[in-house]
Design an enzyme around this catalytic site. Structure first.
Site, PDB file in Angstrom:
ATOM      1  N   ARG A  95      46.855  43.217   7.732  1.00 30.91           N
ATOM      2  CA  ARG A  95      47.708  42.836   6.594  1.00 30.91           C
ATOM      3  C   ARG A  95      46.996  41.946   5.596  1.00 30.91           C
ATOM      4  O   ARG A  95      47.082  42.178   4.394  1.00 30.91           O
ATOM      5  CB  ARG A  95      49.023  42.201   7.069  1.00 30.91           C
ATOM      6  CG  ARG A  95      49.873  43.087   7.979  1.00 30.91           C
ATOM      7  CD  ARG A  95      50.062  44.505   7.456  1.00 30.91           C
ATOM      8  NE  ARG A  95      50.841  45.326   8.371  1.00 30.91           N
ATOM      9  CZ  ARG A  95      50.565  46.583   8.682  1.00 30.91           C
ATOM     10  NH1 ARG A  95      49.506  47.183   8.155  1.00 30.91           N
ATOM     11  NH2 ARG A  95      51.323  47.259   9.506  1.00 30.91           N
ATOM     12  N   ASP A 124      55.458  42.249   9.825  1.00 28.76           N
ATOM     13  CA  ASP A 124      54.580  42.645   8.726  1.00 28.76           C
ATOM     14  C   ASP A 124      55.082  42.197   7.348  1.00 28.76           C
ATOM     15  O   ASP A 124      54.294  41.848   6.479  1.00 28.76           O
ATOM     16  CB  ASP A 124      54.337  44.157   8.760  1.00 28.76           C
ATOM     17  CG  ASP A 124      53.424  44.540   9.920  1.00 28.76           C
ATOM     18  OD1 ASP A 124      52.574  43.714  10.288  1.00 28.76           O
ATOM     19  OD2 ASP A 124      53.571  45.647  10.458  1.00 28.76           O
ATOM     20  N   SER A 175      57.250  54.659  15.745  1.00 27.10           N
ATOM     21  CA  SER A 175      56.711  53.976  14.574  1.00 27.10           C
ATOM     22  C   SER A 175      55.301  53.553  14.941  1.00 27.10           C
ATOM     23  O   SER A 175      55.091  52.836  15.922  1.00 27.10           O
ATOM     24  CB  SER A 175      57.582  52.768  14.254  1.00 27.10           C
ATOM     25  OG  SER A 175      56.867  51.904  13.404  1.00 27.10           O
TER      26      SER A 175
HETATM   27  N1  ARG Z   1      54.289  44.302  16.735  1.00 24.30           N
HETATM   28  C1  ARG Z   1      52.967  44.449  16.243  1.00 24.30           C
HETATM   29  C2  ARG Z   1      52.618  43.313  15.317  1.00 24.30           C
HETATM   30  O1  ARG Z   1      53.495  42.650  14.853  1.00 24.30           O
HETATM   31  C3  ARG Z   1      52.714  45.786  15.602  1.00 24.30           C
HETATM   32  C4  ARG Z   1      53.576  46.131  14.436  1.00 24.30           C
HETATM   33  C5  ARG Z   1      53.046  47.328  13.763  1.00 24.30           C
HETATM   34  N2  ARG Z   1      53.982  48.294  13.370  1.00 24.30           N
HETATM   35  C6  ARG Z   1      54.371  49.383  14.055  1.00 24.30           C
HETATM   36  N3  ARG Z   1      54.979  50.301  13.393  1.00 24.30           N
HETATM   37  N4  ARG Z   1      54.128  49.556  15.316  1.00 24.30           N
HETATM   38  O2  ARG Z   1      51.481  43.056  15.048  1.00 24.30           O
END
Ligand code: ARG
Length: 405
Positions: A95, A124, A175
């Site tokens: 990010r 995120d 996801s």
């Molecule tokens: N929970 C993880 C994090 O906050 C991954 C999030 C990423 N998104 C997904 N669609 N899995 O870093």
């Protein structure tokens, strides 16, 4: 002048719909930016053209793979960064590099708003918005999925009504977020935390239970940075990519965990990060050989805090930056080779070699040639244990006093 919005664009349904949705909601022109952090999949130029076809006023693609590996993944290796002792921060690392490019594009195009496709339930959104406000406090942020209640069904209806050139039918049950440092999979049947992951969840790793020949690799580090594999010089990006292949082929780096999100929710995540886990395992062992005890003990606390800050979206925060300075200093002598066996889902260290080693064979040996003066140990322990000994004597006196009453 028409307001401009810079959108973090992935090429998928949601962010493709965001282009027209934002334009309608704000009357602004949308500039789409796709950042390559090694997520693989579609060609970036195809993604760029799709953004234009979906109504973007302009679209840019950025190859940030080397930058991501050098400036984001390498610091995570130096910090042995494992959130909740397990998760190597895959999404949390990507990010801030995406944020950097969004901000640069906003400056270039004189845009006052940045947009992203995150929901209101995850980490995120925090990483994007806290990052943007750290780099450009004057920029505003919008998240159509969260702020304009853009649900998946509405997005599909919008795409169909506008004839957007994007598939709206096949929806992955999961996801997924992936980059060169790893892959995160959530939702679908994984939301029942009793359900075990099925094999088709995985893409970066082979099933560790399948029989196969073990692989052996020697990783060379210089001041905590991976610089060679089996004696062949590599860039950080190549180190991660090649170890993704080799460790992934052995099923290394699969994780299945329930994790504490910043927003207070516990969520179930399945990860695969073969290169990251191999590198962190090797780096941690080289630190064991080259970092002095007190520094090593303190670093374990510092790196846990560092990892939580990064997980929580505070990559550009003053504390995180100050801890970077400590972690770099602690890595000053972390140079040398680690040999590992990759097999059966594990990366197991089998050898260490370093010109900066603090391991002294003559001090450690139980054979002849021992230079450690054992006669000094008795007096050392007497004084080292003195304060607890005095406290123990007091406890006994107190017990005796109570018994006598
Ligand atoms: N929970 C993880 C994090 O906050 C991954 C999030 C990423 N998104 C997904 N669609 N899995 O870093």
């Amino acid at each position: 002048m028409t307001e401009r919005v810079v959108l973090a664009y992935s090429g998928g349904l949601d962010t493709s719909v965001c282009i027209g949705w934002i334009a309608e909601a704000t009357g602004a022109e949308v500039i789409a930016v796709a950042v390559d952090v090694g997520q693989g999949g579609e060609d970036l130029d195809v993604i760029r053209k799709r953004a234009l076809a979906c109504g973007a006023a302009d679209a840019e693609v950025v190859d940030a793979r080397d930058e991501f590996a050098q400036e984001y993944c390498v610091p995570a290796v130096k910090a042995n960064a494992l959130y909740m002792d397990q998760y190597p921060l895959v999404s949390a690392l990507s990010r801030p590099v995406i944020v950097k490019h969004l901000v640069a594009t906003a400056e270039k195009h004189n845009a006052g708003i940045v947009a992203h496709g995150c929901t209101g339930k995850g980490n995120d959104q925090v990483r994007f918005e806290a990052g943007i406000s750290s780099l450009a406090p004057g920029l505003k942020c919008i998240a159509p999925v969260r702020d304009y209640a853009m649900t998946r069904d509405k997005a599909i209806a919008f795409a169909e009504a506008k004839g957007l050139p994007i598939a709206t039918t096949k929806k992955s049950p999961y996801s997924i977020d992936q980059n060169v440092f790893g892959r995160a999979v959530e939702t679908g049947f994984l939301e029942d935390i009793w359900n075990g992951p099925v094999e088709d969840v995985y893409e970066y790793t082979r099933n560790p239970a399948e029989p196969r020949e073990a692989d052996e690799v020697v990783i060379t580090f210089e001041q905590g940075v991976p610089v060679a594999l089996d004696g062949v010089a590599v860039t950080p990006l190549q180190a991660v990519q090649q170890l993704n292949q080799r460790a992934g082929a052995q099923g290394v780096g699969r994780l299945d965990m329930v994790e504490d999100r910043l927003v207070g929710i516990k969520s179930r995540e399945v990860y695969e990060a073969p290169g990251a886990i191999a590198l962190i395992t090797a780096h941690r062992e080289l630190e064991a050989v080259t970092v002095e005890r007190e520094l090593a003990r303190f670093k374990r606390q510092v790196q846990q805090r560092w990892t939580e800050l990064v997980y929580d979206g505070l990559w550009f925060s003053p504390l995180k930056q100050a801890l970077d300075g400590f972690i770099d200093e602690a890595n000053k002598y972390v140079s040398g080779d680690i040999r590992m066996t990759l097999h059966g889902g594990r990366a197991v260290v089998t050898g260490r070699k370093s010109a900066q080693s603090l391991y002294d064979f003559n001090l450690a040996t139980y054979d002849t040639g021992d230079t450690f003066d054992q006669s000094m140990a008795k007096g050392f322990i007497e004084i080292f244990g003195l304060s607890t000994k005095i406290a123990a004597q007091r406890s006994l006196r107190a017990q005796d006093g109570a018994a006598a009453q």
